[in-house]
Design an enzyme around this catalytic site. Structure first.
Site, mmCIF file in Angstrom:
data_model
loop_
_atom_site.group_PDB
_atom_site.id
_atom_site.type_symbol
_atom_site.label_atom_id
_atom_site.label_comp_id
_atom_site.label_asym_id
_atom_site.label_seq_id
_atom_site.Cartn_x
_atom_site.Cartn_y
_atom_site.Cartn_z
ATOM 1 N N TYR A 68 1.526 -0.644 0.229
ATOM 2 C CA TYR A 68 -0.002 -0.297 -0.214
ATOM 3 C C TYR A 68 0.593 1.403 0.233
ATOM 4 C CZ TYR A 68 1.181 0.407 5.073
ATOM 5 O OH TYR A 68 1.781 1.350 5.917
ATOM 6 N N PHE A 78 2.456 9.856 3.719
ATOM 7 C CA PHE A 78 3.006 9.771 5.434
ATOM 8 C C PHE A 78 3.730 7.946 5.495
ATOM 9 C CE2 PHE A 78 -1.983 8.546 4.850
ATOM 10 C CZ PHE A 78 -2.116 7.177 5.489
ATOM 11 N N ASP A 79 2.836 7.062 4.708
ATOM 12 C CA ASP A 79 3.645 6.149 5.752
ATOM 13 C C ASP A 79 3.671 5.027 3.528
ATOM 14 O OD1 ASP A 79 4.807 3.767 6.156
ATOM 15 O OD2 ASP A 79 2.792 3.206 6.860
ATOM 16 N N ILE A 98 -6.876 -0.655 11.502
ATOM 17 C CA ILE A 98 -8.403 0.238 11.555
ATOM 18 C C ILE A 98 -9.007 0.089 11.130
ATOM 19 C CG2 ILE A 98 -5.927 2.595 11.575
ATOM 20 C CD1 ILE A 98 -6.447 2.824 8.865
ATOM 21 N N TYR A 124 -8.292 7.454 12.620
ATOM 22 C CA TYR A 124 -7.283 7.826 13.170
ATOM 23 C C TYR A 124 -7.675 8.383 14.649
ATOM 24 C CZ TYR A 124 -3.465 5.052 12.036
ATOM 25 O OH TYR A 124 -3.134 3.402 11.617
ATOM 26 N N PHE A 141 -5.618 5.221 0.165
ATOM 27 C CA PHE A 141 -4.289 4.228 0.710
ATOM 28 C C PHE A 141 -5.120 3.397 -1.090
ATOM 29 C CE2 PHE A 141 -5.712 4.927 5.430
ATOM 30 C CZ PHE A 141 -4.402 4.167 5.364
#
Length: 581
Positions: A68, A78-79, A98, A124, A141
């Site tokens: 992902y 962010f990731d 999540i 979150y 995502f």
């Protein structure tokens, strides 16, 4: 193919950033506005690549592996699992992700690509993650699913091709040879036997293979193609294997089974064609001529006597051929066709031979028995018919005979026939003018009798054969005796039926001049034959025979015979005896 043993390398631990996605947010705040301006109630799923085939979809409780990229609404990343070069591997729907990711993965197919928009209350929330994800952040995502399985899964077997003839199926403890292509569930290749130029050879059910492959091979037929999908707990599990098989990876094998045998196997025989009237079967010590096609169990032809246009000739049961063939040929009939399946321990073993028979190969021979014999065999004589009248005299050594014949091999191949020449064959029995077996078979026949003779090669043309006759061939004759004449004793050209004239020279000297020239000699002998007083050697040109007789009596070779020169052969033989004494 990799063995089932586990490598000893350490398991890589996930970085802290990955764990952020594995934690369900504690607090649930208000969602931010969607791009359209209204808050999102649920995850937005965009399926922008859907594979053609989707054998299964992600469900609650499944274990998945995926890549992902995670970004904010403004595109800032962010990731990313790609940056860590490590897939996410986790169970879906049990609170380890999540909520938005749990929901977004549901129903996904392997190799499907999705874009997920996760509102804050499913991500979150109002708390966020300090320093990484701000409060009330909508998350974006891009996900590609690479694997999915469940702890309740079993090995999945799909038969792609099954041959019409299945001589045997794989069982535990069998030894198999197979080709394979190994891929991950997303199609990524990790290994193939084809690139190594040889099959993968191993025992089944003996711990040499991963458990899933042990199961997936059971029941396969030689020549069958299967697709075998193995969940990771029946493959390499949590550790994977080296750098090519990741942890928790499902494996897909496309397998072609080449052959299968068991160390306890014996030679397998299948009669394909048995001619009627089999009166003799091959035993150890017989010499056999046969044709064959030799193939591997998958049908690959490795040798054929037909391609050389020549039979294979050998003794049976004497160790001249592989043990399995020695066994498989015994008990066969002339003209029989049989299939002989030989396990490798009775063929060429683990090493194989040459470049056409690999190690541990099962061999299949389709054999056609042409003929066989034993070096001690006599001529086989079978009377087909006899004349109705009484037969008081039969052919014997020294007789001059005329006979018709047809000659063939035992498989029916026609060789020669006297009928092709429009006249009977002529021979003096015992004069070594015909093969020994035919000479023997003609003796004792009545005129008009028909016989079938089976003549072994040592009484025919031997190992070398003759023009039109293969080496070591058993010959089949059908003969009919047309006529028979008593022969003459060895060395005689003419014999008297009664005592010769008392004054032989005077009777022969027709003009009474004291000498007998060739003309008088010939006239005299022909008169004796015409009057039935004597006979010439049968089967020869009378003129030549009379000429030879004259030469024998004309001792000084002056062209005439005198009274002193003329002697009967019986008198000459008697004189020779006295000289020897």
């Amino acid at each position: 193919m990799f063995r089932s043993g586990r490598p000893s390398h350490a398991v890589l631990r996930l970085p802290l950033l990955r764990s952020l996605l594995l934690l369900q947010a504690v607090g649930r705040g208000l969602s931010r506005a969607s791009p359209a301006g209204s808050p999102l109630e649920d995850v937005v799923i965009e399926r922008y690549h859907i594979p053609r085939a989707c054998p299964r979809e992600v469900q609650m409780g499944d274990f998945v592996r995926y890549h992902y990229n995670g970004t904010f609404e403004d595109g800032k990343k962010f990731d990313s699992s790609y940056d860590r070069h490590t897939l996410v591997a986790i169970v879906v729907g049990v609170g380890r992700l999540i909520t938005g990711m749990d929901r977004g993965l549901m129903g996904m197919c392997v190799n499907e690509r999705r874009r997920l928009i996760v509102p804050p209350h499913l991500g979150y929330g109002s708390i966020g993650v300090a320093g990484l994800i701000p409060p009330d952040a909508t998350l974006y995502f891009d996900v590609v699913l690479l694997d999915v399985w469940n702890k309740e899964d079993t090995v999945q077997v799909s038969t792609l091709l099954r041959p019409p003839h299945c001589p045997r199926m794989v069982q535990d403890s069998d030894f198999v040879r197979y080709h394979y292509n190994g891929t991950l569930l997303d199609g990524t290749a990790f290994d193939t036997s084809y690139s190594r130029g040889g099959t993968y050879d191993t025992y089944v059910g003996s711990g040499w293979l991963i458990k899933g492959m042990d199961q997936g091979l059971l029941g396969m037929c030689p020549g069958e193609r299967r697709k075998i999908i193995i969940p990771p707990f029946l493959a390499y599990g949590e550790k994977g294997y080296g750098t090519v098989i990741p942890p928790q990876a499902s494996l897909v094998f496309h397998v072609l089974l080449i052959d299968v045998h068991n160390p306890k196997d014996t030679v397998q025989l299948e009669t394909l064609e048995l001619p009627p009237g089999c009166v003799r079967r091959a035993v150890a010590g017989d010499f056999m001529r046969y044709h064959y096609n030799g193939s591997l169990m998958d049908g690959t032809l490795f040798d054929s006597s037909y391609s050389r246009n020549h039979t294979y000739n050998t003794y049976v049961g004497q160790g001249y051929v592989v043990p399995g063939m020695d066994q498989g040929l015994q008990g066969s009939c002339m003209g029989e066709r049989r299939r002989i399946t030989i396990p490798p321990h009775l063929a060429y073993g683990e090493n194989g031979t040459g470049d056409k028979i690999p190690g541990s190969a099962v061999l299949i021979f389709d054999v056609h028995i042409i003929d066989f014999h034993n070096p001690a065999d006599p001529v086989e004589i079978k009377t087909l018919s006899r004349p109705p009248e009484t037969c008081n005299e039969t052919a014997k050594l020294g007789d001059f005979v005329r006979y018709h014949y047809n000659c063939s091999l035992l498989d029916g191949t026609r060789l020669f026939s006297s009928h092709d020449y429009g006249a009977p064959q002529e021979a003096t029995l015992g004069a070594h003018k015909v093969i020994e077996g035919l000479d023997t078979g003609l003796q004792g026949m009545c005129v008009g009798e028909r016989r079938q003779l089976v003549v072994p090669p040592h009484l025919a043309h031997g190992e070398s054969g003759a023009r039109g006759v293969p080496g070591s061939a058993v010959l089949l004759f059908e003969v009919e005796l047309v006529s028979r004449e008593d022969g003459l004793p060895t060395g005689y050209l003419f014999v008297w039926h009664e005592d010769p004239p008392a004054n032989l020279f005077e009777d022969m000297d027709l003009n009474k001049d004291g000498e007998v020239p060739p003309e008088e000699f010939s006239t005299f002998i022909k008169a004796q034959v015409s009057e039935g007083k004597g006979r010439l050697l049968p089967g020869q040109d009378p003129e030549k025979t009379i000429g030879d007789m004259f030469q024998n009596q004309d001792r000084n070779q002056d062209g005439n015979i005198t009274a002193e020169e003329l002697k009967l052969k019986s008198d000459e033989d008697q004189e020779r005896v006295h000289e020897e004494l």
